[in-house]
Motif scaffolding. Sequence first.
Motif, short mmCIF file in Angstrom:
data_model
loop_
_atom_site.label_atom_id
_atom_site.label_comp_id
_atom_site.label_asym_id
_atom_site.label_seq_id
_atom_site.Cartn_x
_atom_site.Cartn_y
_atom_site.Cartn_z
N TRP A 1 -29.05 38.88 -17.83
CA TRP A 1 -28.34 39.02 -19.22
C TRP A 1 -26.89 38.84 -19.01
CZ3 TRP A 1 -28.92 44.53 -22.23
CH2 TRP A 1 -28.31 44.29 -23.71
N SER A 2 -26.23 38.96 -18.13
CA SER A 2 -24.73 38.81 -17.88
C SER A 2 -24.74 37.25 -17.43
CB SER A 2 -24.24 39.53 -16.61
OG SER A 2 -24.45 40.90 -17.11
N ARG A 3 -25.80 36.78 -16.49
CA ARG A 3 -25.41 35.56 -15.83
C ARG A 3 -26.46 34.38 -16.39
NH1 ARG A 3 -22.04 35.86 -11.50
NH2 ARG A 3 -21.81 38.09 -10.74
N GLY A 4 -27.35 34.80 -17.23
CA GLY A 4 -28.24 33.65 -17.54
C GLY A 4 -29.04 33.45 -16.33
N VAL B 1 -36.53 47.85 -10.56
CA VAL B 1 -36.46 46.53 -10.07
C VAL B 1 -35.95 45.47 -11.41
CG1 VAL B 1 -37.19 44.26 -8.86
CG2 VAL B 1 -37.42 46.46 -8.00
N ILE B 2 -37.07 45.38 -12.21
CA ILE B 2 -37.14 44.66 -13.38
C ILE B 2 -35.89 44.96 -14.12
CG2 ILE B 2 -38.42 43.84 -15.52
CD1 ILE B 2 -40.84 44.41 -13.93
N GLY B 3 -35.30 46.26 -14.51
CA GLY B 3 -34.52 46.65 -15.29
C GLY B 3 -33.02 46.21 -14.69
N ASN B 4 -32.81 46.18 -13.29
CA ASN B 4 -31.64 45.89 -12.88
C ASN B 4 -31.65 44.34 -12.82
OD1 ASN B 4 -30.94 48.41 -12.08
ND2 ASN B 4 -31.72 48.25 -9.98
N ALA B 5 -32.72 43.57 -12.59
CA ALA B 5 -32.68 42.01 -12.70
C ALA B 5 -32.15 41.61 -14.17
CB ALA B 5 -34.16 41.60 -12.34
N ARG C 1 -35.84 39.24 -0.46
CA ARG C 1 -36.34 37.93 -0.91
C ARG C 1 -37.85 38.15 -0.93
NH1 ARG C 1 -33.93 32.80 -1.19
NH2 ARG C 1 -32.11 33.49 -0.69
N HIS C 2 -38.45 38.73 0.39
CA HIS C 2 -39.81 38.58 0.29
C HIS C 2 -40.63 39.51 -0.67
CE1 HIS C 2 -43.72 38.45 2.40
NE2 HIS C 2 -43.62 39.98 2.48
N SER C 3 -39.98 40.60 -0.74
CA SER C 3 -40.47 41.40 -1.99
C SER C 3 -40.73 40.97 -3.09
CB SER C 3 -39.90 42.63 -1.50
OG SER C 3 -40.04 43.48 -0.59
N LEU C 4 -39.45 40.29 -3.49
CA LEU C 4 -39.29 39.55 -4.64
C LEU C 4 -40.26 38.55 -5.02
CD1 LEU C 4 -35.95 38.64 -6.44
CD2 LEU C 4 -37.87 37.15 -6.53
N GLY D 1 -28.10 37.06 -5.48
CA GLY D 1 -27.55 37.72 -6.51
C GLY D 1 -28.69 38.74 -7.04
N LEU D 2 -29.91 38.29 -7.27
CA LEU D 2 -30.94 38.97 -8.11
C LEU D 2 -31.32 40.05 -7.12
CD1 LEU D 2 -32.58 36.18 -9.77
CD2 LEU D 2 -31.53 38.21 -10.87
N THR D 3 -31.69 39.65 -5.84
CA THR D 3 -32.23 40.55 -4.83
C THR D 3 -31.09 41.85 -4.54
OG1 THR D 3 -31.15 39.22 -2.82
CG2 THR D 3 -33.64 39.11 -3.52
N GLY D 4 -29.76 41.39 -4.73
CA GLY D 4 -28.77 42.56 -4.43
C GLY D 4 -28.77 43.44 -5.85
N ALA D 5 -28.88 42.70 -6.71
CA ALA D 5 -28.87 43.71 -8.23
C ALA D 5 -30.21 44.45 -8.33
CB ALA D 5 -28.79 42.67 -9.43
N ALA D 6 -31.11 43.97 -8.04
CA ALA D 6 -32.61 44.51 -8.21
C ALA D 6 -32.93 45.51 -6.85
CB ALA D 6 -33.72 43.35 -8.33
N GLY D 7 -32.17 45.49 -5.95
CA GLY D 7 -32.52 46.48 -4.73
C GLY D 7 -33.64 46.16 -3.87
#
Length: 208
Positions: free
Chosen positions: A22-25, A13-17, A42-45, A33-39
Amino acid sequence: MAGRPAKYCRETVIGNAMAEFWSRGFVGSDIDGLTGAAGVNRHSLYKAFGGKRGLFLDALRHYVDGVAAGYVKLLEQGSGLDDICAYFAYATGMRQVENPDAEPQGFDQRGCFLVNTAIELGHSDPQVTALLEVYYARIENAFAGLIRRGQESGSIRSDIDPHITARWLRVTSQGLSVSSRMGSVPGDLTGVVRMALATTEQAKGERG
């Protein structure tokens, strides 16, 4: 009753985030976008990281301990001028530490995640600032140690101050990261580094 075990790998999760930040700042990355990228949802994040900022701090640490650690190790284990030149070849994205024999891939237009963060957030977040300062102090110390070893072996000029030169090299590498972020690809910087640091004998050998 014990809580349900998490159905995701925290490091993944951290690596995907990290890739998203890194790309978007920091500002440009939103929760969706973060939940989608991290897999994760929202609740878990929020439960695992406390929100966007907590995840961002973990992503920065992940970068320091992973991507950036390879470059620091290259300096700390180096013995002379060739290793400083190799650092610039690797750190600017021309080659990868994990596969130094691979063909150059060109500059990574994302730049350096840490430099991007310093530019975007400045000193606005004390925890981010502290993390960056520790990392850059380590890079400077690694450069200085490598310069001293190069001076002892005769591959680096003896008339330069290791700490001042180390700061110049660190700032130069940061500037390269900014250039790559803008899509500007400089020429062979390793030649410039050699010209600045090489002993007279080495410089003559390069020209010969």
